[in-house]
Design a protein around this motif. Structure first.
Motif, mmCIF file in Angstrom:
data_model
loop_
_atom_site.group_PDB
_atom_site.id
_atom_site.type_symbol
_atom_site.label_atom_id
_atom_site.label_comp_id
_atom_site.label_asym_id
_atom_site.label_seq_id
_atom_site.Cartn_x
_atom_site.Cartn_y
_atom_site.Cartn_z
ATOM 1 N N GLY A 73 12.893 -2.926 -19.363
ATOM 2 C CA GLY A 73 14.323 -2.750 -19.030
ATOM 3 C C GLY A 73 14.657 -2.172 -17.670
ATOM 4 N N ALA A 74 14.395 -0.845 -17.498
ATOM 5 C CA ALA A 74 14.873 -0.134 -16.312
ATOM 6 C C ALA A 74 14.324 -0.710 -15.012
ATOM 7 N N VAL A 75 13.143 -1.323 -15.085
ATOM 8 C CA VAL A 75 12.496 -1.747 -13.847
ATOM 9 C C VAL A 75 13.266 -2.880 -13.157
ATOM 10 N N ARG A 76 14.060 -3.624 -13.939
ATOM 11 C CA ARG A 76 14.839 -4.723 -13.351
ATOM 12 C C ARG A 76 15.732 -4.209 -12.213
ATOM 13 N N GLY B 24 5.121 -0.069 -5.738
ATOM 14 C CA GLY B 24 6.383 -0.684 -6.149
ATOM 15 C C GLY B 24 6.538 -2.077 -5.580
ATOM 16 N N CYS B 25 7.690 -2.343 -4.957
ATOM 17 C CA CYS B 25 7.959 -3.684 -4.419
ATOM 18 C C CYS B 25 7.316 -3.908 -3.055
ATOM 19 N N GLY B 26 6.530 -2.938 -2.583
ATOM 20 C CA GLY B 26 5.586 -3.201 -1.502
ATOM 21 C C GLY B 26 6.064 -3.065 -0.068
ATOM 22 N N ALA B 27 7.265 -2.558 0.168
ATOM 23 C CA ALA B 27 7.749 -2.484 1.562
ATOM 24 C C ALA B 27 6.766 -1.717 2.441
ATOM 25 N N ASN B 28 6.268 -0.593 1.923
ATOM 26 C CA ASN B 28 5.347 0.212 2.748
ATOM 27 C C ASN B 28 3.974 -0.450 2.876
ATOM 28 N N THR B 29 3.546 -1.161 1.835
ATOM 29 C CA THR B 29 2.253 -1.857 1.923
ATOM 30 C C THR B 29 2.309 -2.875 3.061
ATOM 31 N N LEU B 30 3.446 -3.562 3.157
ATOM 32 C CA LEU B 30 3.574 -4.574 4.216
ATOM 33 C C LEU B 30 3.575 -3.911 5.597
ATOM 34 N N GLU B 31 4.225 -2.751 5.660
ATOM 35 C CA GLU B 31 4.248 -1.997 6.912
ATOM 36 C C GLU B 31 2.828 -1.561 7.294
ATOM 37 N N LEU B 32 2.092 -1.068 6.299
ATOM 38 C CA LEU B 32 0.714 -0.621 6.551
ATOM 39 C C LEU B 32 -0.155 -1.795 6.990
ATOM 40 N N ALA B 33 0.044 -2.946 6.332
ATOM 41 C CA ALA B 33 -0.752 -4.136 6.671
ATOM 42 C C ALA B 33 -0.479 -4.557 8.112
ATOM 43 N N SER C 110 3.242 -1.617 -12.353
ATOM 44 C CA SER C 110 4.436 -2.391 -12.707
ATOM 45 C C SER C 110 4.294 -3.848 -12.308
ATOM 46 N N ALA C 111 4.120 -4.722 -13.294
ATOM 47 C CA ALA C 111 3.965 -6.154 -12.999
ATOM 48 C C ALA C 111 5.217 -6.723 -12.319
ATOM 49 N N PRO C 112 6.436 -6.393 -12.789
ATOM 50 C CA PRO C 112 7.620 -6.976 -12.115
ATOM 51 C C PRO C 112 7.750 -6.529 -10.664
ATOM 52 N N MET C 113 7.419 -5.275 -10.376
ATOM 53 C CA MET C 113 7.531 -4.828 -8.987
ATOM 54 C C MET C 113 6.462 -5.490 -8.131
ATOM 55 N N LEU C 114 5.253 -5.641 -8.669
ATOM 56 C CA LEU C 114 4.189 -6.302 -7.904
ATOM 57 C C LEU C 114 4.520 -7.772 -7.656
ATOM 58 N N ALA C 115 5.197 -8.393 -8.607
ATOM 59 C CA ALA C 115 5.572 -9.806 -8.413
ATOM 60 C C ALA C 115 6.501 -9.905 -7.203
ATOM 61 N N ARG C 116 7.437 -8.971 -7.107
ATOM 62 C CA ARG C 116 8.359 -8.967 -5.960
ATOM 63 C C ARG C 116 7.594 -8.665 -4.658
ATOM 64 N N ALA C 117 6.613 -7.732 -4.748
ATOM 65 C CA ALA C 117 5.835 -7.387 -3.555
ATOM 66 C C ALA C 117 5.080 -8.616 -3.040
ATOM 67 N N GLU D 258 -2.728 -4.863 -9.856
ATOM 68 C CA GLU D 258 -2.044 -4.244 -10.996
ATOM 69 C C GLU D 258 -3.055 -3.369 -11.729
ATOM 70 N N ALA D 259 -2.910 -2.057 -11.583
ATOM 71 C CA ALA D 259 -3.885 -1.137 -12.181
ATOM 72 C C ALA D 259 -3.298 0.265 -12.218
ATOM 73 N N ASP D 260 -3.875 1.085 -13.092
ATOM 74 C CA ASP D 260 -3.500 2.489 -13.176
ATOM 75 C C ASP D 260 -4.360 3.255 -12.172
ATOM 76 N N ALA D 261 -3.716 3.807 -11.142
ATOM 77 C CA ALA D 261 -4.472 4.463 -10.067
ATOM 78 C C ALA D 261 -5.251 5.683 -10.569
ATOM 79 N N GLN D 262 -4.890 6.201 -11.732
ATOM 80 C CA GLN D 262 -5.622 7.367 -12.265
ATOM 81 C C GLN D 262 -7.044 7.008 -12.673
ATOM 82 N N ILE D 263 -7.213 5.772 -13.147
ATOM 83 C CA ILE D 263 -8.516 5.422 -13.726
ATOM 84 C C ILE D 263 -9.149 4.160 -13.135
#
Ligand code: SAM
Length: 283
Positions: A16-19, A57-66, A81-88, A104-109
């Motif tokens: 829900g909320a992620v939309r 999230g939706c990757g704005a900073n990843t693109l900047e870093l790249a 978050s699969a929906p945010m990664l899809a947008r990224a 798509e992974a849990d950065a903790q583990i």
């Protein structure tokens, strides 16, 4: 994906909320860019480096870093978050940023070795306060860094220092018949890292050195009144309350509108933000 330790967060960021986060990411990116610039300045990404963006999230900073890493380097965004990664991924394709990838992974583990580790630098904008076990998470991140690599992130300071997050919620709170329970300040969530001493302890226990934590205060926003109102009602703590008690939505909207009008200038709505700019070094 095994996200068992952070199952509640995985559920939140995939339903829900992620939309709203996906639909409103451009406004959020614009609003938060001056804050993430602080962490980028601490990280000092350089051409040829391999960089990791945690909770991208939706990757704005990843693109900047790249872009800063250039064709000889690369940036990897990790998120649950699969929906945010899809947008990224969509944004990377639209902008032709070929050296950005997303996991798509849990950065903790997660084992991030296939994703490009060891990293020369690790960045996060508001993506590291959601771990059930922050020491384990940062230790896992550190294991994927080359010796001497820098970690740099921003996280929110206390709620009362952050009208940008709390002003709409506080303005509307008394229209809700059922008040939310008092939040555990250490529970995973946007304010879990409000206390600088806690951050320092977590990073030290996770094996980082050269820990530096400094406050940064800035008005952020610049959105039109209508967009700022939309964002206030759809993202953050008020949005959660509205999902649970939609019957008072009109009254809440009116209260928030009155509050935001008080922060409106000729160039949009501006609210105070207070963050920690944190950096540390992998030994
Ligand atoms: C407040 S959002 C910030 C997103 C992005 N960095 C930005 O600034 O737009 C927090 C992000 O952290 C991600 N996240 C939360 N827990 C995570 C975990 N255990 N592993 C990876 N990502 C996580 C969420 O899915 C979400 O995308």
């Amino acid at each position: 994906m095994d996200s068992a330790p952070n199952a509640a967060q995985a559920e939140f960021w995939n339903t829900g909320a992620v939309r709203s986060w996906v639909e409103l990411h451009e406004d959020l990116d614009r609003q938060y860019a001056p804050l993430s610039d602080q962490a980028l300045a601490a990280l000092q990404p350089a051409p040829g480096q391999r960089l990791l963006d945690v909770g991208c999230g939706c990757g704005a900073n990843t693109l900047e870093l790249a872009t800063q890493a250039g064709p000889q380097g690369a940036a990897v965004g990790v998120d649950i978050s699969a929906p945010m990664l899809a947008r990224a991924r969509e944004l990377a394709a639209e902008q032709g940023v070929a050296n950005a990838s997303f996991v798509e992974a849990d950065a903790q583990i997660a084992d991030l070795s296939a994703g490009g580790a060891p990293f020369d630098g690790v960045f996060s904008r508001f993506g590291v306060m959601f771990f059930a076990d922050p020491v384990a998470a940062f230790a896992n991140i550190r294991r994927h860094m080359r010796p001497g690599a820098t970690l740099a992130f921003i996280c929110w300071r206390r709620p009362d220092e952050n009208p940008v997050m709390l002003a709409p919620y506080r303005a509307a709170l008394d229209v809700f018949p059922v008040k939310p329970p008092k939040a555990d300040p250490l529970a995973p969530g946007p304010f879990a890292f409000s206390d600088a001493r806690r951050i320092e302890g977590i990073l030290a226990d996770a094996g980082f050195g050269a820990i530096d934590i400094r406050p940064h205060d800035q008005k952020v926003g610049g959105l039109s009144f209508e967009r700022a109102l939309d964002q206030a009602l759809r993202i953050g703590p008020l949005a959660g309350l509205l999902r649970e008690q939609p019957e008072v939505a009109d009254a809440a909207r009116q209260r928030v509108a009155e509050a935001l009008r008080r922060h409106e200038a000729a160039d949009g709505v501006w609210l105070d933000a207070a963050v920690w700019v944190v950096s540390a070094r992998a030994p």
